[in-house]
Write a protein that holds these residues in place. Sequence first.
Motif, PDB file in Angstrom:
ATOM      1  N   ARG A  48       0.979  -1.319  -0.128  1.00 39.80           N
ATOM      2  CA  ARG A  48      -0.012   0.291   0.012  1.00 39.80           C
ATOM      3  C   ARG A  48       0.753   1.158  -0.050  1.00 39.80           C
ATOM      4  N   GLY A  49       0.505   1.985  -0.734  1.00 43.79           N
ATOM      5  CA  GLY A  49       1.407   3.351  -0.793  1.00 43.79           C
ATOM      6  C   GLY A  49       2.186   3.463  -2.136  1.00 43.79           C
ATOM      7  N   GLN A  50       2.238   2.447  -2.770  1.00 40.70           N
ATOM      8  CA  GLN A  50       3.426   2.418  -3.667  1.00 40.70           C
ATOM      9  C   GLN A  50       2.661   2.396  -5.095  1.00 40.70           C
ATOM     10  N   PHE A  51       3.355   3.164  -6.097  1.00 41.86           N
ATOM     11  CA  PHE A  51       2.842   3.138  -7.564  1.00 41.86           C
ATOM     12  C   PHE A  51       3.901   2.757  -8.511  1.00 41.86           C
ATOM     13  N   TRP A  52       3.552   1.571  -8.838  1.00 44.83           N
ATOM     14  CA  TRP A  52       4.350   0.696  -9.755  1.00 44.83           C
ATOM     15  C   TRP A  52       4.147   1.126 -11.353  1.00 44.83           C
ATOM     16  N   GLY A  53       5.322   1.382 -12.007  1.00 45.36           N
ATOM     17  CA  GLY A  53       5.103   1.416 -13.505  1.00 45.36           C
ATOM     18  C   GLY A  53       5.666   0.243 -13.971  1.00 45.36           C
ATOM     19  N   ALA A  76       8.620   8.251 -14.908  1.00 48.12           N
ATOM     20  CA  ALA A  76       9.708   8.864 -13.835  1.00 48.12           C
ATOM     21  C   ALA A  76       9.342  10.083 -12.976  1.00 48.12           C
ATOM     22  N   ARG A  77       8.001  10.583 -13.455  1.00 46.33           N
ATOM     23  CA  ARG A  77       7.320  11.638 -12.652  1.00 46.33           C
ATOM     24  C   ARG A  77       6.576  11.013 -11.400  1.00 46.33           C
ATOM     25  N   TYR A  78       5.920   9.955 -11.688  1.00 48.28           N
ATOM     26  CA  TYR A  78       4.910   9.467 -10.839  1.00 48.28           C
ATOM     27  C   TYR A  78       5.167   8.111 -10.015  1.00 48.28           C
ATOM     28  N   CYS A  79       5.826   7.589 -10.651  1.00 48.70           N
ATOM     29  CA  CYS A  79       6.081   5.904  -9.842  1.00 48.70           C
ATOM     30  C   CYS A  79       7.082   5.905  -8.950  1.00 48.70           C
ATOM     31  N   SER A  80       6.930   4.940  -7.975  1.00 47.26           N
ATOM     32  CA  SER A  80       7.809   5.031  -6.791  1.00 47.26           C
ATOM     33  C   SER A  80       8.723   3.724  -7.197  1.00 47.26           C
ATOM     34  N   HIS A  81       8.245   2.785  -7.802  1.00 45.52           N
ATOM     35  CA  HIS A  81       8.789   1.466  -8.201  1.00 45.52           C
ATOM     36  C   HIS A  81       8.709   1.118  -9.764  1.00 45.52           C
ATOM     37  N   ILE A  82       9.511   0.155 -10.324  1.00 44.82           N
ATOM     38  CA  ILE A  82       9.310   0.046 -11.705  1.00 44.82           C
ATOM     39  C   ILE A  82       9.280  -1.631 -11.860  1.00 44.82           C
ATOM     40  N   LEU A  83       8.483  -1.990 -12.793  1.00 41.52           N
ATOM     41  CA  LEU A  83       8.849  -3.423 -13.105  1.00 41.52           C
ATOM     42  C   LEU A  83       8.960  -3.635 -14.676  1.00 41.52           C
ATOM     43  N   MET A  84      10.276  -3.917 -15.302  1.00 39.92           N
ATOM     44  CA  MET A  84      10.632  -4.149 -16.612  1.00 39.92           C
ATOM     45  C   MET A  84      10.252  -5.468 -16.977  1.00 39.92           C
ATOM     46  N   LEU A  85       9.727  -5.554 -18.430  1.00 38.66           N
ATOM     47  CA  LEU A  85       9.738  -6.719 -19.019  1.00 38.66           C
ATOM     48  C   LEU A  85      10.489  -6.758 -20.218  1.00 38.66           C
ATOM     49  N   PHE A  86      11.702  -7.678 -20.267  1.00 43.22           N
ATOM     50  CA  PHE A  86      12.622  -7.672 -21.560  1.00 43.22           C
ATOM     51  C   PHE A  86      12.184  -8.622 -22.465  1.00 43.22           C
ATOM     52  N   GLN A 104      12.906  -7.559 -14.387  1.00 47.04           N
ATOM     53  CA  GLN A 104      13.539  -6.702 -13.209  1.00 47.04           C
ATOM     54  C   GLN A 104      12.732  -5.726 -12.590  1.00 47.04           C
ATOM     55  N   ALA A 105      12.777  -5.834 -11.367  1.00 43.92           N
ATOM     56  CA  ALA A 105      11.726  -4.899 -10.668  1.00 43.92           C
ATOM     57  C   ALA A 105      12.583  -4.275  -9.415  1.00 43.92           C
ATOM     58  N   GLY A 106      12.133  -3.060  -9.019  1.00 45.35           N
ATOM     59  CA  GLY A 106      12.840  -2.249  -8.161  1.00 45.35           C
ATOM     60  C   GLY A 106      12.295  -0.717  -8.069  1.00 45.35           C
ATOM     61  N   PRO A 107      12.815  -0.277  -6.956  1.00 45.07           N
ATOM     62  CA  PRO A 107      12.516   1.375  -6.931  1.00 45.07           C
ATOM     63  C   PRO A 107      12.980   2.221  -8.028  1.00 45.07           C
ATOM     64  N   VAL A 108      12.454   3.102  -8.267  1.00 45.01           N
ATOM     65  CA  VAL A 108      12.672   3.686  -9.747  1.00 45.01           C
ATOM     66  C   VAL A 108      14.089   4.432  -9.579  1.00 45.01           C
ATOM     67  N   ALA A 109      14.494   4.767  -8.642  1.00 45.03           N
ATOM     68  CA  ALA A 109      15.889   5.290  -8.779  1.00 45.03           C
ATOM     69  C   ALA A 109      17.042   4.371  -9.086  1.00 45.03           C
ATOM     70  N   GLU A 110      16.637   3.088  -8.974  1.00 41.72           N
ATOM     71  CA  GLU A 110      17.658   2.090  -9.621  1.00 41.72           C
ATOM     72  C   GLU A 110      17.415   1.541 -10.814  1.00 41.72           C
ATOM     73  N   LEU A 111      16.014   1.756 -11.465  1.00 39.15           N
ATOM     74  CA  LEU A 111      15.921   1.116 -12.831  1.00 39.15           C
ATOM     75  C   LEU A 111      15.979   2.192 -13.881  1.00 39.15           C
ATOM     76  N   LEU A 112      15.411   3.427 -13.399  1.00 40.13           N
ATOM     77  CA  LEU A 112      15.411   4.255 -14.423  1.00 40.13           C
ATOM     78  C   LEU A 112      16.460   5.141 -14.785  1.00 40.13           C
ATOM     79  N   ASN A 113      17.357   4.545 -15.843  1.00 40.40           N
ATOM     80  CA  ASN A 113      18.603   5.391 -16.180  1.00 40.40           C
ATOM     81  C   ASN A 113      18.796   4.728 -17.722  1.00 40.40           C
ATOM     82  N   PRO A 114      19.419   5.827 -18.383  1.00 40.78           N
ATOM     83  CA  PRO A 114      19.697   5.366 -19.897  1.00 40.78           C
ATOM     84  C   PRO A 114      20.076   4.089 -20.034  1.00 40.78           C
ATOM     85  N   ALA A 115      20.891   3.140 -19.430  1.00 42.74           N
ATOM     86  CA  ALA A 115      21.414   1.985 -19.668  1.00 42.74           C
ATOM     87  C   ALA A 115      20.571   0.811 -19.554  1.00 42.74           C
ATOM     88  N   THR A 116      19.457   0.791 -18.576  1.00 41.40           N
ATOM     89  CA  THR A 116      18.402   0.013 -18.621  1.00 41.40           C
ATOM     90  C   THR A 116      17.384   0.157 -19.741  1.00 41.40           C
TER      91      THR A 116
END
Lengths: 296, 256
Positions: free
Chosen positions: B28-33, B204-214, B220-232
């Motif tokens: 609760r309280g999390q916003f996943w992208g 980037a603006r709204y989510c606290s966490h990200i789930l990526m499907l490759f 890969q899943a985790g907090p937005v700061a860890e996953l949202l970068n040009p490399a991933t």
Amino acid sequence: MPWGEWLGAIGNPDSQSGELIWQLRLPRALAAWAVGAMLAMSGCLMQVLLRNPLADPYVLGVSGGAACATLLGLVFGVAVALLPWLALFGALVSVLIVFGLARGTGPWSGTRLLLTGVVTASGWGALISLILSLSPDNSLRGMLFWLMGDLSYAVLPPWTLLVLTGCFVLTLGLARSLNVLAMGETTARLLGEPTGHLLWVVYLLASVLTATAVSIAGSVGFVGLIVPHLMRLLVGSDHRILIPAATLFGGLFLVLSDTLARTVLSPQQLPVGVITALLGVPLFLLLLNRARLKGV
Amino acid sequence: MTALVCKSLDISIAGNTICNNLDLKLERGQFWGLLGPNGIGKTTLLKCMAGLMPPDAGNVYLANQSIEKLPRRAIARLLGMLQQHTVYVFDASVLETALTGRHPHLGHWQREGADDKRKALEAIKAVDLEGFEARSVTGLSGGEARRLAFASLLVQEPAVLLLDEPTNHLDMKHQVRIMNRVEQQINQQQHCALAALHDVNLAARYCSHILMLFGNGLWQAGPVAELLNPATLEKLYQCPVESVQTSTGERFLAGG
């Protein structure tokens, strides 16, 4: 007949006109009302089931099965009193065939049901043509009347009123679920409807209503298509209001059509299906055109 | 508090593996992208999480119960999903359609009360459809229909929101409006959301966490700061990505 005489006849069932009203007109009007009500209700259900505002109670072949059984009965000279039972039997056989084939083993599929139903219906159509072409000329007239839908010899067994009432109450209880189902199966599931059961309940309710109506009056067309549609325009799409409105007006529509059928070419009587079709076809085309303009 | 849990989920569709052994906890309280290229299976994953289709293996738990064992009605009171496409066939009014969100909360013969109506009107206002209450849904534009579907979801009041491309068909103003409203539900009501998005910058603006499907079952899943970068993001979308600093944080652009 002037009003005074008319009232007198109602108050005096033993007089000649009284007998006419109580023995002939009223039972026939009641039968017409019940058939119209059942077809209209069935139309509402079928339209939600197939998620198509232009579906009608016969689209899945219910009336075809009834017609085949009845025509065979006429060919083999079965007693007239037994014909409604034959019609009911034929209709239910058709329902079971479509139900069994469309259900298969997988989940519900509206497309599969529609295709199974439509193909079954055309199969019945072919059989009907076969029976008609092989029948002796003197029985053709009765057959045609039945196929068009005819109330001249209609009797309303008490159990049909039970079917009508029972289905009405059940449908009304499901009315809000029908609203949700009209928005699509997935939406309905997401809003808490176990659609796997609900869809089959809707299909069976619609089929029982159609089968009963057909057993009383043959396949009267267009009531089940036009009435729900008109009522949608008039009272909106909320089934809690639409179902009672369509039921009442469906009955009224058929009573009026039957009155026309009796009187237009009096003393000759027309099959009521001719009247409903003559009224229904232009109305339907108008509605269809209106829908096309709106981009449906 | 945990609202929805995926435990070692295997999902595949038509021979394509969408995820292997996916473990995810929506608190609760999390916003996943949910990010991933077209056709990678984001919608299928959301459907699995909503209990609309079974996974090949593993389980989804809603309020600590296996979702397969919960009746649809119980699910609908806890979890709501905005579908990717909204098509209205029958001529219901906007208000009637918003009110369908109350369906799982009402008994068979129960009618909507004043409170239900108030919720529906509030939601209609929240999506900027005020004044449209009596309009027929078949006459709505794509964006309006989309906002109405979101309003129905608000009226449903689920604690878990699954959103399949919630900003589809929406102009900039309404994209922000809808996403703000989701954020508000999460912050004020302690709801949680998982939104499939194509706009990385909305994530980037709204989510606290990200789930990526490759693809091929990789995720890969985790907090937005860890996953949202040009490399991933370059790995995810197979195209060059640049980042720029704005007044509200880092944003991403597709390179040539």
